[in-house]
Design a protein around this motif. Structure first.
Motif, PDB file in Angstrom:
ATOM      1  N   LEU A  93       0.848  -1.186   0.000  1.00  0.00           N
ATOM      2  CA  LEU A  93       0.000   0.000   0.000  1.00  0.00           C
ATOM      3  C   LEU A  93       0.884   1.236   0.000  1.00  0.00           C
ATOM      4  CD1 LEU A  93      -2.650  -0.971   2.722  1.00  0.00           C
ATOM      5  CD2 LEU A  93      -2.975  -0.949   0.246  1.00  0.00           C
ATOM      6  N   ASN A  94       0.430   2.277  -0.678  1.00  0.00           N
ATOM      7  CA  ASN A  94       1.185   3.520  -0.638  1.00  0.00           C
ATOM      8  C   ASN A  94       0.457   4.531   0.235  1.00  0.00           C
ATOM      9  OD1 ASN A  94      -0.849   4.507  -2.286  1.00  0.00           O
ATOM     10  ND2 ASN A  94       0.397   4.540  -4.121  1.00  0.00           N
ATOM     11  N   LYS A  95       0.828   5.783   0.117  1.00  0.00           N
ATOM     12  CA  LYS A  95       0.353   6.812   1.051  1.00  0.00           C
ATOM     13  C   LYS A  95      -1.163   7.016   1.075  1.00  0.00           C
ATOM     14  CE  LYS A  95       1.399  10.239  -2.365  1.00  0.00           C
ATOM     15  NZ  LYS A  95       2.351  11.228  -2.772  1.00  0.00           N
ATOM     16  N   TRP A  96      -1.884   6.581   0.053  1.00  0.00           N
ATOM     17  CA  TRP A  96      -3.338   6.792   0.075  1.00  0.00           C
ATOM     18  C   TRP A  96      -3.988   6.063   1.252  1.00  0.00           C
ATOM     19  CZ3 TRP A  96      -7.118   3.211   0.249  1.00  0.00           C
ATOM     20  CH2 TRP A  96      -6.777   1.909  -0.106  1.00  0.00           C
ATOM     21  N   CYS A  97      -3.361   4.996   1.733  1.00  0.00           N
ATOM     22  CA  CYS A  97      -3.968   4.190   2.802  1.00  0.00           C
ATOM     23  C   CYS A  97      -4.046   4.930   4.132  1.00  0.00           C
ATOM     24  CB  CYS A  97      -3.240   2.871   2.967  1.00  0.00           C
ATOM     25  SG  CYS A  97      -1.605   3.014   3.725  1.00  0.00           S
ATOM     26  N   VAL A  98      -3.307   6.048   4.284  1.00  0.00           N
ATOM     27  CA  VAL A  98      -3.368   6.800   5.530  1.00  0.00           C
ATOM     28  C   VAL A  98      -4.346   7.965   5.449  1.00  0.00           C
ATOM     29  CG1 VAL A  98      -1.020   6.151   6.162  1.00  0.00           C
ATOM     30  CG2 VAL A  98      -1.408   8.329   5.005  1.00  0.00           C
ATOM     31  N   ALA A  99      -4.905   8.201   4.266  1.00  0.00           N
ATOM     32  CA  ALA A  99      -5.875   9.286   4.114  1.00  0.00           C
ATOM     33  C   ALA A  99      -7.166   8.948   4.853  1.00  0.00           C
ATOM     34  CB  ALA A  99      -6.164   9.523   2.635  1.00  0.00           C
ATOM     35  N   ASP A 100      -7.938   9.939   5.146  1.00  0.00           N
ATOM     36  CA  ASP A 100      -9.239   9.778   5.794  1.00  0.00           C
ATOM     37  C   ASP A 100      -9.126   8.967   7.086  1.00  0.00           C
ATOM     38  OD1 ASP A 100     -11.962  10.165   6.108  1.00  0.00           O
ATOM     39  OD2 ASP A 100     -12.492   8.422   4.889  1.00  0.00           O
ATOM     40  N   TYR A 101      -8.178   9.374   7.943  1.00  0.00           N
ATOM     41  CA  TYR A 101      -7.981   8.733   9.246  1.00  0.00           C
ATOM     42  C   TYR A 101      -7.622   7.254   9.141  1.00  0.00           C
ATOM     43  CZ  TYR A 101     -10.261  13.042  10.601  1.00  0.00           C
ATOM     44  OH  TYR A 101     -10.585  14.353  10.725  1.00  0.00           O
ATOM     45  N   PHE A 102      -6.793   6.899   8.165  1.00  0.00           N
ATOM     46  CA  PHE A 102      -6.262   5.553   8.007  1.00  0.00           C
ATOM     47  C   PHE A 102      -7.321   4.527   7.605  1.00  0.00           C
ATOM     48  CE2 PHE A 102      -3.648   7.969  10.847  1.00  0.00           C
ATOM     49  CZ  PHE A 102      -2.355   7.720  10.405  1.00  0.00           C
ATOM     50  N   THR A 103      -8.373   4.977   6.987  1.00  0.00           N
ATOM     51  CA  THR A 103      -9.472   4.086   6.604  1.00  0.00           C
ATOM     52  C   THR A 103      -9.011   2.949   5.703  1.00  0.00           C
ATOM     53  OG1 THR A 103     -11.037   5.893   6.789  1.00  0.00           O
ATOM     54  CG2 THR A 103     -11.750   3.999   5.513  1.00  0.00           C
ATOM     55  N   GLY A 104      -8.184   3.240   4.704  1.00  0.00           N
ATOM     56  CA  GLY A 104      -7.727   2.203   3.780  1.00  0.00           C
ATOM     57  C   GLY A 104      -6.909   1.136   4.476  1.00  0.00           C
ATOM     58  N   LEU A 105      -5.969   1.553   5.297  1.00  0.00           N
ATOM     59  CA  LEU A 105      -5.134   0.605   6.029  1.00  0.00           C
ATOM     60  C   LEU A 105      -5.975  -0.280   6.943  1.00  0.00           C
ATOM     61  CD1 LEU A 105      -2.422  -0.524   6.980  1.00  0.00           C
ATOM     62  CD2 LEU A 105      -2.297   1.387   8.599  1.00  0.00           C
ATOM     63  N   THR A 128       3.504  -4.258   3.161  1.00  0.00           N
ATOM     64  CA  THR A 128       4.499  -3.220   2.915  1.00  0.00           C
ATOM     65  C   THR A 128       3.772  -1.898   2.731  1.00  0.00           C
ATOM     66  OG1 THR A 128       5.962  -4.806   1.813  1.00  0.00           O
ATOM     67  CG2 THR A 128       6.398  -2.468   1.436  1.00  0.00           C
ATOM     68  N   LEU A 129       4.198  -0.899   3.479  1.00  0.00           N
ATOM     69  CA  LEU A 129       3.615   0.442   3.381  1.00  0.00           C
ATOM     70  C   LEU A 129       4.680   1.387   2.855  1.00  0.00           C
ATOM     71  CD1 LEU A 129       1.815   0.489   6.823  1.00  0.00           C
ATOM     72  CD2 LEU A 129       0.794   0.039   4.598  1.00  0.00           C
ATOM     73  N   LEU A 130       4.416   1.978   1.697  1.00  0.00           N
ATOM     74  CA  LEU A 130       5.347   2.904   1.074  1.00  0.00           C
ATOM     75  C   LEU A 130       4.844   4.316   1.298  1.00  0.00           C
ATOM     76  CD1 LEU A 130       7.823   3.410  -0.671  1.00  0.00           C
ATOM     77  CD2 LEU A 130       6.400   3.022  -2.681  1.00  0.00           C
ATOM     78  N   ILE A 174       8.241   1.780   4.648  1.00  0.00           N
ATOM     79  CA  ILE A 174       9.301   2.474   3.927  1.00  0.00           C
ATOM     80  C   ILE A 174       8.895   3.933   3.811  1.00  0.00           C
ATOM     81  CG2 ILE A 174      10.626   2.612   1.785  1.00  0.00           C
ATOM     82  CD1 ILE A 174       9.780  -0.402   1.378  1.00  0.00           C
ATOM     83  N   ARG A 175       9.732   4.807   4.350  1.00  0.00           N
ATOM     84  CA  ARG A 175       9.416   6.229   4.336  1.00  0.00           C
ATOM     85  C   ARG A 175      10.537   6.993   3.646  1.00  0.00           C
ATOM     86  NH1 ARG A 175      10.688   7.674  10.598  1.00  0.00           N
ATOM     87  NH2 ARG A 175      12.624   6.552  10.599  1.00  0.00           N
ATOM     88  N   SER A 176      10.194   8.131   3.067  1.00  0.00           N
ATOM     89  CA  SER A 176      11.179   8.910   2.329  1.00  0.00           C
ATOM     90  C   SER A 176      11.957   9.857   3.232  1.00  0.00           C
ATOM     91  CB  SER A 176      10.500   9.694   1.206  1.00  0.00           C
ATOM     92  OG  SER A 176       9.538  10.573   1.745  1.00  0.00           O
ATOM     93  N   SER A 177      11.406  10.215   4.372  1.00  0.00           N
ATOM     94  CA  SER A 177      12.093  11.103   5.308  1.00  0.00           C
ATOM     95  C   SER A 177      11.455  10.980   6.687  1.00  0.00           C
ATOM     96  CB  SER A 177      12.019  12.555   4.830  1.00  0.00           C
ATOM     97  OG  SER A 177      10.704  13.041   4.975  1.00  0.00           O
ATOM     98  N   THR A 178      12.003  11.675   7.650  1.00  0.00           N
ATOM     99  CA  THR A 178      11.470  11.606   9.012  1.00  0.00           C
ATOM    100  C   THR A 178      10.200  12.418   9.184  1.00  0.00           C
ATOM    101  OG1 THR A 178      12.906  13.425   9.683  1.00  0.00           O
ATOM    102  CG2 THR A 178      13.712  11.183  10.072  1.00  0.00           C
ATOM    103  N   LYS A 179       9.795  13.169   8.173  1.00  0.00           N
ATOM    104  CA  LYS A 179       8.551  13.926   8.330  1.00  0.00           C
ATOM    105  C   LYS A 179       7.331  13.010   8.388  1.00  0.00           C
ATOM    106  CE  LYS A 179       7.973  15.110   3.481  1.00  0.00           C
ATOM    107  NZ  LYS A 179       7.946  16.211   2.548  1.00  0.00           N
ATOM    108  N   GLU A 180       7.505  11.750   8.058  1.00  0.00           N
ATOM    109  CA  GLU A 180       6.413  10.778   8.178  1.00  0.00           C
ATOM    110  C   GLU A 180       6.340  10.167   9.573  1.00  0.00           C
ATOM    111  OE1 GLU A 180       8.554  10.374   5.460  1.00  0.00           O
ATOM    112  OE2 GLU A 180       7.252  10.994   3.830  1.00  0.00           O
TER     113      GLU A 180
END
Length: 114
Positions: A20-32, A46-48, A84-90
């Protein structure tokens, strides 16, 4: 919109590996949360999380109010979780994901954060 779409999805009874990519954390993590609850034999997750600079507002907005106490352990087959994150801002997002996974019975030893 995500909640409405996912509401009509079936169980993923044969799904063992999921990316799953970043969309899964949208809307209060509904997708995840949906995939965690509807994938009973999931073994590898795997979460990208690759947020760009212009998406900073989105990261803060998705922090949300998800309450993991409402969940019960469901993921008996899950062996590996890679975040997997691109930076610490996540980090705020990763912390929330860790709470969600813990609420679903995933031990921290099975989680690899890169």
């Amino acid at each position: 919109m995500i909640r409405m779409d996912l509401k009509w999805c079936p169980m993923f009874s044969k799904l063992k590996c999921l990316l799953l990519n970043k969309w899964c954390v949208a809307d209060y993590f509904t997708g995840l949360v949906y995939f965690l609850q509807h994938s009973p034999i999931l073994e590898t997750l795997t979460l990208l999380l690759d947020f760009q600079t212009h998406e900073k507002w989105h990261v803060m907005e998705t922090y949300g109010i998800y309450d993991p106490k409402e969940q019960s352990p469901l993921l008996k087959h899950l062996k590996v979780v890679k975040i997997i994150r691109s930076s610490t801002k996540e980090d705020v997002i990763v912390d929330r994901i860790l709470k969600i996974l813990s609420a679903h019975g995933v031990p921290s030893e099975q989680i690899d954060i890169q």
